[in-house]
Design a protein around this motif. Structure first.
Motif, PDB file in Angstrom:
ATOM      1  N   GLU A 101       0.852  -1.176   0.014  1.00 46.30           N
ATOM      2  CA  GLU A 101       0.063  -0.033   0.056  1.00 46.30           C
ATOM      3  C   GLU A 101       0.917   1.253  -0.010  1.00 46.30           C
ATOM      4  O   GLU A 101       0.442   2.292  -0.576  1.00 46.30           O
ATOM      5  CB  GLU A 101      -0.712  -0.144   1.216  1.00 46.30           C
ATOM      6  CG  GLU A 101      -2.112   0.769   1.281  1.00 46.30           C
ATOM      7  CD  GLU A 101      -2.845   0.712   0.145  1.00 46.30           C
ATOM      8  OE1 GLU A 101      -3.612   1.767  -0.538  1.00 46.30           O
ATOM      9  OE2 GLU A 101      -3.296  -0.415  -0.418  1.00 46.30           O
TER      10      GLU A 101
ATOM     11  N   ARG B 237      -5.382   1.791   6.922  1.00 44.71           N
ATOM     12  CA  ARG B 237      -6.703   1.361   6.787  1.00 44.71           C
ATOM     13  C   ARG B 237      -6.953   0.554   5.569  1.00 44.71           C
ATOM     14  O   ARG B 237      -7.512  -0.572   5.782  1.00 44.71           O
ATOM     15  CB  ARG B 237      -7.458   2.632   6.983  1.00 44.71           C
ATOM     16  CG  ARG B 237      -8.866   2.277   6.604  1.00 44.71           C
ATOM     17  CD  ARG B 237      -9.823   3.719   6.977  1.00 44.71           C
ATOM     18  NE  ARG B 237     -11.187   3.129   6.671  1.00 44.71           N
ATOM     19  CZ  ARG B 237     -12.386   4.167   7.115  1.00 44.71           C
ATOM     20  NH1 ARG B 237     -11.656   5.381   7.231  1.00 44.71           N
ATOM     21  NH2 ARG B 237     -13.312   4.028   6.602  1.00 44.71           N
ATOM     22  N   PRO B 238      -6.511   0.975   4.453  1.00 48.22           N
ATOM     23  CA  PRO B 238      -6.706   0.006   3.379  1.00 48.22           C
ATOM     24  C   PRO B 238      -5.891  -1.249   3.498  1.00 48.22           C
ATOM     25  O   PRO B 238      -6.258  -2.281   2.996  1.00 48.22           O
ATOM     26  CB  PRO B 238      -6.205   0.817   2.322  1.00 48.22           C
ATOM     27  CG  PRO B 238      -5.389   1.758   2.732  1.00 48.22           C
ATOM     28  CD  PRO B 238      -6.043   2.088   4.037  1.00 48.22           C
TER      29      PRO B 238
ATOM     30  N   ASN C 175      -7.531  -4.693   5.125  1.00 44.58           N
ATOM     31  CA  ASN C 175      -8.451  -5.510   4.786  1.00 44.58           C
ATOM     32  C   ASN C 175      -8.009  -6.760   4.446  1.00 44.58           C
ATOM     33  O   ASN C 175      -8.760  -7.533   4.730  1.00 44.58           O
ATOM     34  CB  ASN C 175      -8.886  -4.812   3.147  1.00 44.58           C
ATOM     35  CG  ASN C 175     -10.105  -4.063   3.105  1.00 44.58           C
ATOM     36  OD1 ASN C 175     -11.281  -4.252   3.934  1.00 44.58           O
ATOM     37  ND2 ASN C 175     -10.062  -3.026   2.259  1.00 44.58           N
TER      38      ASN C 175
ATOM     39  N   LEU D 282      -8.128  -8.397   7.936  1.00 44.86           N
ATOM     40  CA  LEU D 282      -9.455  -8.863   8.390  1.00 44.86           C
ATOM     41  C   LEU D 282      -9.899 -10.087   7.865  1.00 44.86           C
ATOM     42  O   LEU D 282     -10.482 -10.783   8.569  1.00 44.86           O
ATOM     43  CB  LEU D 282     -10.368  -7.593   8.000  1.00 44.86           C
ATOM     44  CG  LEU D 282     -10.191  -6.132   8.830  1.00 44.86           C
ATOM     45  CD1 LEU D 282     -11.115  -5.324   8.363  1.00 44.86           C
ATOM     46  CD2 LEU D 282     -10.470  -6.694  10.309  1.00 44.86           C
ATOM     47  N   ALA D 283      -9.693 -10.168   6.587  1.00 45.56           N
ATOM     48  CA  ALA D 283     -10.032 -11.681   5.936  1.00 45.56           C
ATOM     49  C   ALA D 283      -9.295 -12.724   6.499  1.00 45.56           C
ATOM     50  O   ALA D 283      -9.827 -13.662   6.769  1.00 45.56           O
ATOM     51  CB  ALA D 283      -9.644 -11.488   4.371  1.00 45.56           C
TER      52      ALA D 283
ATOM     53  N   ASP E  13     -16.198  -9.944   6.103  1.00 45.32           N
ATOM     54  CA  ASP E  13     -16.858  -9.486   4.648  1.00 45.32           C
ATOM     55  C   ASP E  13     -17.718  -8.065   5.041  1.00 45.32           C
ATOM     56  O   ASP E  13     -17.553  -7.164   4.295  1.00 45.32           O
ATOM     57  CB  ASP E  13     -17.758 -10.296   4.071  1.00 45.32           C
ATOM     58  CG  ASP E  13     -17.048 -11.269   3.503  1.00 45.32           C
ATOM     59  OD1 ASP E  13     -15.703 -11.233   3.272  1.00 45.32           O
ATOM     60  OD2 ASP E  13     -17.617 -12.511   3.249  1.00 45.32           O
TER      61      ASP E  13
ATOM     62  N   GLN F  17     -15.049  -5.300   6.134  1.00 47.19           N
ATOM     63  CA  GLN F  17     -14.361  -4.722   4.914  1.00 47.19           C
ATOM     64  C   GLN F  17     -15.073  -4.001   4.113  1.00 47.19           C
ATOM     65  O   GLN F  17     -14.490  -3.034   3.533  1.00 47.19           O
ATOM     66  CB  GLN F  17     -13.990  -6.050   4.030  1.00 47.19           C
ATOM     67  CG  GLN F  17     -12.900  -6.847   4.514  1.00 47.19           C
ATOM     68  CD  GLN F  17     -12.394  -8.022   3.722  1.00 47.19           C
ATOM     69  OE1 GLN F  17     -13.153  -8.724   3.221  1.00 47.19           O
ATOM     70  NE2 GLN F  17     -11.138  -8.252   3.412  1.00 47.19           N
TER      71      GLN F  17
ATOM     72  N   VAL G 150     -15.025  -0.722   5.863  1.00 48.17           N
ATOM     73  CA  VAL G 150     -13.589   0.042   5.790  1.00 48.17           C
ATOM     74  C   VAL G 150     -13.282   0.395   4.336  1.00 48.17           C
ATOM     75  O   VAL G 150     -12.884   1.472   4.516  1.00 48.17           O
ATOM     76  CB  VAL G 150     -12.644  -0.870   6.588  1.00 48.17           C
ATOM     77  CG1 VAL G 150     -11.285  -0.545   6.056  1.00 48.17           C
ATOM     78  CG2 VAL G 150     -12.730  -1.495   7.831  1.00 48.17           C
ATOM     79  N   ASP G 151     -13.532  -0.350   3.505  1.00 49.95           N
ATOM     80  CA  ASP G 151     -13.023  -0.002   2.025  1.00 49.95           C
ATOM     81  C   ASP G 151     -14.476  -0.255   1.234  1.00 49.95           C
ATOM     82  O   ASP G 151     -14.724  -1.220   0.785  1.00 49.95           O
ATOM     83  CB  ASP G 151     -12.018  -1.176   1.730  1.00 49.95           C
ATOM     84  CG  ASP G 151     -11.472  -0.492   0.325  1.00 49.95           C
ATOM     85  OD1 ASP G 151     -12.169   0.376  -0.348  1.00 49.95           O
ATOM     86  OD2 ASP G 151     -10.285  -1.240  -0.152  1.00 49.95           O
TER      87      ASP G 151
ATOM     88  N   VAL H  83     -14.812  -2.587  -1.870  1.00 51.02           N
ATOM     89  CA  VAL H  83     -15.072  -3.988  -1.929  1.00 51.02           C
ATOM     90  C   VAL H  83     -16.655  -4.164  -2.101  1.00 51.02           C
ATOM     91  O   VAL H  83     -16.902  -5.346  -2.571  1.00 51.02           O
ATOM     92  CB  VAL H  83     -14.734  -4.462  -0.436  1.00 51.02           C
ATOM     93  CG1 VAL H  83     -15.139  -6.021   0.061  1.00 51.02           C
ATOM     94  CG2 VAL H  83     -13.245  -4.485   0.150  1.00 51.02           C
ATOM     95  N   ARG H  84     -17.464  -3.361  -1.762  1.00 52.09           N
ATOM     96  CA  ARG H  84     -18.899  -3.701  -1.971  1.00 52.09           C
ATOM     97  C   ARG H  84     -19.014  -3.630  -3.440  1.00 52.09           C
ATOM     98  O   ARG H  84     -20.147  -4.266  -3.669  1.00 52.09           O
ATOM     99  CB  ARG H  84     -19.644  -2.559  -1.270  1.00 52.09           C
ATOM    100  CG  ARG H  84     -19.166  -2.448   0.054  1.00 52.09           C
ATOM    101  CD  ARG H  84     -20.403  -1.552   0.826  1.00 52.09           C
ATOM    102  NE  ARG H  84     -20.581  -0.233   0.602  1.00 52.09           N
ATOM    103  CZ  ARG H  84     -19.787   0.742   1.124  1.00 52.09           C
ATOM    104  NH1 ARG H  84     -19.210   0.395   2.328  1.00 52.09           N
ATOM    105  NH2 ARG H  84     -20.035   1.965   0.690  1.00 52.09           N
TER     106      ARG H  84
END
Length: 338
Positions: A231, A257-258, A261, A264-265, A325, A328, A331-332, A335-336
């Motif tokens: 990143e 923050r990015p 992701n 978190l996964a 999910d 995520q 946060v980002d 992703v959606r």
């Protein structure tokens, strides 16, 4: 976000349905007759027939599967052949202790792993980075049972700093009996103000939690480092450096923050792994959780209990993935759109 939530819920339900069918198939493929295990090896033919009727073993497989799914949806997870109690009640009694242990371990892993990953990315190629990479590799590679025995030998038997086994000092049941609400000992002790049991539980938690936290801490540190390095090499990071921000600010304020992701996964995978990996740790530390219940069930060929543990772990994994999910997506927003 609503469309993203619906898609993820649909995928989660499909996975759970597949796990239910797979669990049913495993129950029927495991060697041994549940009716014999329930009624006993000296049971008469009439007693065996009654046990087979009770468990529906004489019905066709499609009917058995339908009854199994219907009972699960109705909250009936079967009857343990070993304890003769409902499997759901046994799991409700055993799972909170495992959740307590794994929850503390994951908090430790995140508190340790993320800062180490940030430090390694900040000093890429230098001594702190090499130290973090080496220590995380060792944490991921060391066998969990060996680490458990080593910590017991050094810090419990040798130095006497921590208890060697158990959830808390059993003698406190007489002097400071605990009233259960959640079946999570530390939480119940905190709620009721039972400070002797709370202190004893926390001291008993240290060693097994550290053992379980070793693997996820190493993985989180490695993933955080890799995600931050990637990143911080993007266009926005070069712009931030050109605006005068230092490398630490670029990593922590703009890239972290990015970069979280993939971390978190990873947590969803690590959570389910830690529950299963904790079975060995619970055996070494005599922790009264799912591990001991699963070991007793396997020794007695208790197929309903084995299926219940398997299904519970699978559902936990699916729920953890679903929560990650959704986090995520919050946060980002990119992703959606996937």
């Amino acid at each position: 976000m609503p469309g993203y939530l619906i898609r993820r819920l649909g995928q989660a339900l499909l996975v759970v349905a597949g796990v239910i069918v797979l669990t049913f198939a495993v129950m029927r493929l495991v060697p041994g007759d549940p009716a014999v295990a329930y009624a006993g090896p000296k049971a008469t033919a009439a007693e065996l027939a009654d046990a087979r009727r009770r468990f529906g073993l004489d019905d066709p497989l499609p009917v058995q599967l339908w009854n199994y799914v219907r009972d699960l949806l109705g909250g009936d997870w079967g009857t343990s052949l070993h304890t003769r109690r409902p499997v759901r009640d046994d799991l409700f009694q055993a799972f909170p202790a495992s959740l307590e242990l794994v929850g503390v371990a994951l908090v430790v892993a995140l508190v340790v792993g993320i800062p180490l990953g940030i430090a390694a990315a900040r000093y890429k190629g230098r001594l702190p980075d090499l130290s973090v990479r080496l220590s995380s590799m060792l944490a991921v590679s060391v066998p969990v049972f060996w680490l458990a025995l080593a910590l017991q030998t050094v810090f419990a038997s040798g130095l006497g700093w921590f208890p060697v086994a158990g959830e808390y000092d059993a003698s406190l049941d007489r002097t400071s009996p605990l009233h259960l609400y959640t079946n999570i000992t530390a939480v119940d002790a905190l709620i009721t103000g039972n400070w002797p049991i709370l202190a004893s539980t926390l001291s008993h938690l240290v060693l097994p939690a550290l053992v379980i936290a070793a693997y996820p801490a190493g993985v989180v540190a490695q993933m955080t480092r890799a995600a931050l390095i990637e990143e911080s090499s993007r266009e926005h990071a070069r712009l931030e450096r050109a605006l005068g921000f230092g490398e630490t600010a670029v990593l922590t304020r703009f890239s972290l923050r990015p970069a979280l992701n993939p971390v978190l996964a990873l947590i969803a995978l690590v959570f389910a792994y830690s529950i299963v990996n904790g079975f060995l740790v619970e055996a070494v530390f005599n922790w009264p959780g799912l591990g001991r219940y699963a070991a007793d069930s396997i020794r007695s060929l208790d197929t309903p209990a084995i299926a219940g543990v398997t299904l519970l772990v699978a559902v936990l994994y699916v729920v953890a993935n679903l929560v990650v999910d959704l986090l995520q997506g919050v946060v980002d927003p990119r992703v959606r759109a996937r």
